[in-house]
Design an enzyme around this catalytic site. Sequence first.
Site, PDB file in Angstrom:
ATOM      1  N   LYS A 174       0.871  -1.181   0.000  1.00 26.28           N
ATOM      2  CA  LYS A 174       0.000   0.000   0.000  1.00 26.28           C
ATOM      3  C   LYS A 174       0.907   1.229   0.000  1.00 26.28           C
ATOM      4  O   LYS A 174       1.411   1.642   1.032  1.00 26.28           O
ATOM      5  CB  LYS A 174      -0.883  -0.024   1.256  1.00 26.28           C
ATOM      6  CG  LYS A 174      -2.237   0.658   1.106  1.00 26.28           C
ATOM      7  CD  LYS A 174      -2.162   2.117   0.793  1.00 26.28           C
ATOM      8  CE  LYS A 174      -1.851   2.973   2.007  1.00 26.28           C
ATOM      9  NZ  LYS A 174      -1.665   4.391   1.639  1.00 26.28           N
ATOM     10  N   GLY A 226       6.872   5.933   7.714  1.00 26.00           N
ATOM     11  CA  GLY A 226       5.993   7.103   7.647  1.00 26.00           C
ATOM     12  C   GLY A 226       6.089   7.882   8.942  1.00 26.00           C
ATOM     13  O   GLY A 226       7.105   7.825   9.649  1.00 26.00           O
ATOM     14  N   GLY A 231       2.680   5.366  12.461  1.00 29.74           N
ATOM     15  CA  GLY A 231       3.454   4.153  12.754  1.00 29.74           C
ATOM     16  C   GLY A 231       3.046   3.529  14.085  1.00 29.74           C
ATOM     17  O   GLY A 231       2.890   2.308  14.192  1.00 29.74           O
ATOM     18  N   GLU A 248       9.779   2.459  10.629  1.00 29.78           N
ATOM     19  CA  GLU A 248      10.723   3.564  10.404  1.00 29.78           C
ATOM     20  C   GLU A 248       9.905   4.842  10.454  1.00 29.78           C
ATOM     21  O   GLU A 248       9.044   5.051   9.598  1.00 29.78           O
ATOM     22  CB  GLU A 248      11.377   3.447   9.021  1.00 29.78           C
ATOM     23  CG  GLU A 248      12.552   2.507   8.980  1.00 29.78           C
ATOM     24  CD  GLU A 248      13.624   2.898   9.965  1.00 29.78           C
ATOM     25  OE1 GLU A 248      14.211   1.963  10.537  1.00 29.78           O
ATOM     26  OE2 GLU A 248      13.858   4.104  10.195  1.00 29.78           O
ATOM     27  N   CYS A 282      13.869  11.457   5.451  1.00 26.25           N
ATOM     28  CA  CYS A 282      13.865  11.020   6.868  1.00 26.25           C
ATOM     29  C   CYS A 282      15.185  11.411   7.505  1.00 26.25           C
ATOM     30  O   CYS A 282      15.249  11.656   8.700  1.00 26.25           O
ATOM     31  CB  CYS A 282      13.704   9.516   7.005  1.00 26.25           C
ATOM     32  SG  CYS A 282      12.764   8.728   5.734  1.00 26.25           S
ATOM     33  N   GLU A 379       9.591  17.413  14.354  1.00 25.82           N
ATOM     34  CA  GLU A 379       9.872  17.197  12.938  1.00 25.82           C
ATOM     35  C   GLU A 379       9.019  18.131  12.094  1.00 25.82           C
ATOM     36  O   GLU A 379       7.799  18.145  12.212  1.00 25.82           O
ATOM     37  CB  GLU A 379       9.583  15.742  12.556  1.00 25.82           C
ATOM     38  CG  GLU A 379      10.061  15.423  11.157  1.00 25.82           C
ATOM     39  CD  GLU A 379       9.955  13.948  10.802  1.00 25.82           C
ATOM     40  OE1 GLU A 379      10.965  13.355  10.432  1.00 25.82           O
ATOM     41  OE2 GLU A 379       8.842  13.389  10.893  1.00 25.82           O
TER      42      GLU A 379
END
Length: 490
Positions: A174, A226, A231, A248, A282, A379
């Site tokens: 996906k 993501g 996550g 991750e 990332c 972030e």
Amino acid sequence: MSRETHNFIGGNWQAATSGHVFDSVNPATEEVLATAPDSDASDVNAAVQAAKAAYQEWRLTPAPRRGEVLYRVAQILEQKKEELSRVMTQEMGKVIVEARGDVQEAIDMAYYMGGEGRRMLGYTAPVELPNKFGMALRESAGVVALITPWNFPVAVPSWKMLPALVAGNTVVWKPSEETPLTAAEFVKVFAEAGLPPGVLNLVTGAGAAGAALAQHPDVRVISFTGSTETGLKVYTTAAALGKKVALEMGGKNAIIVMDDANLELAAQAITWSAYGTTGQRCTATSRLIVHKAVKAQLVDMLVEKAKSLKVGYGIENDVQVGPLVNQKALEKVERYVAIGRDEGANAVVGGGRALDKGFFYQPTLFADATPDMRVAREEIFGPVLSVLTINSLEEAVAVNNGVAYGLSSSIFTENVNAAFRAIRDLTTGIVYINHGTTGAEIQFPFGGTRGTGNGMREAGQTALDSFTEWKSVYVDYSGTLQRAQIDNRE
Ligand code: ADP
């Protein structure tokens, strides 16, 4: 002209059963690039059933043959590299040289994991009784679900599907709702390489399709990349069902620059790590931790470099910084820049939108941030760099380690003792010396500590850990019922 993509289930390209579609928009032009199936739980179920049906035959295909399919994937990707890179740039905005690098990672990974078809090492060890043999083997796990983001729309999925496939698993993927066209073009490569129907299935759609996959009873392993928020949701759902999960998630990566550093080298590395891929890697650098003695000089150099970057549509060869992926990402950057200003972080360059059309933002530098500010902790996922000032290596390490994430870090120093102390004390999954925080190579483990992950790693040999189960085998060739002297073993 807009294109139409489909799901790939059991070797057939098909629409969602509901007939619903969503648009994939070019973030540089704001034009609709493609429409894609907006899949629901019934499409996800069909894909999982196809993967389940294909599993026995694929698992029993000798691993060297599975590896050969991966080599063909690598060769076809080499031929299609330019075409796929252009689709990627159009769909998610990264500049064309970076898109080529993204596809190249998948090529590298396909060759590397193709080799695992003839390696996939297990081990033997001595056993306690005579005429008995013991070995540990890697076995496929079953149906594997991959949920991936848009920022590396080919490379990140390749880190997951290539080890999963060579190990004998079948896959349902996906991809992000931002990159369905790139995903479909990537899957075509596997079909062309001769991967049997049902071994790799593609289901496009939004979070609901991902959630349906994460909770499907026939899915044994989930590999997710993501946001931390999503996550952890996937982790919670899957853990309650006893599934294996590899995560991750976010990052807040820093470059440390000491007073003895080569400043020109550091300035170049910081510029590309912070503003490359518009800060949407990332591993992007979003904090600069700089020694007080060189701060003013380094900030001046960075301001010059940030001003000279060409922002625009990444399909043009001389453009260096593309757009944010969508309106929401652009608004998030705007929100954080406003927060930074309120906190007094002092934006000395950038700080506003760029160009009239498309989701563009200027490379931005906050020169006077402190470790407690939100811009230095959270972030942002955009072209925003916050500068933090320190007086010693110990302080630099503490600031680096003092955030909720732990993916990548870097130090610029000419002092070998300082470099080795940093290697020892920086608590991120990836550490660079005299290099930016980006540019991981596929043959080494990739992943992070703290809020970045759950202890798993991608790439390298360790990629196989996510997608295999260990089987321990004992062979007794004594012909008698041998029992250990102290017979208390399980
Ligand atoms: P990003 O910021 O990269 O868009 P997300 O975490 O929102 O990060 O998305 C990463 C992937 O997770 C995408 O493929 C997205 O569709 C999927 N996703 C979003 N919500 C969920 C959910 N609740 N369960 C499973 N997958 C989800």
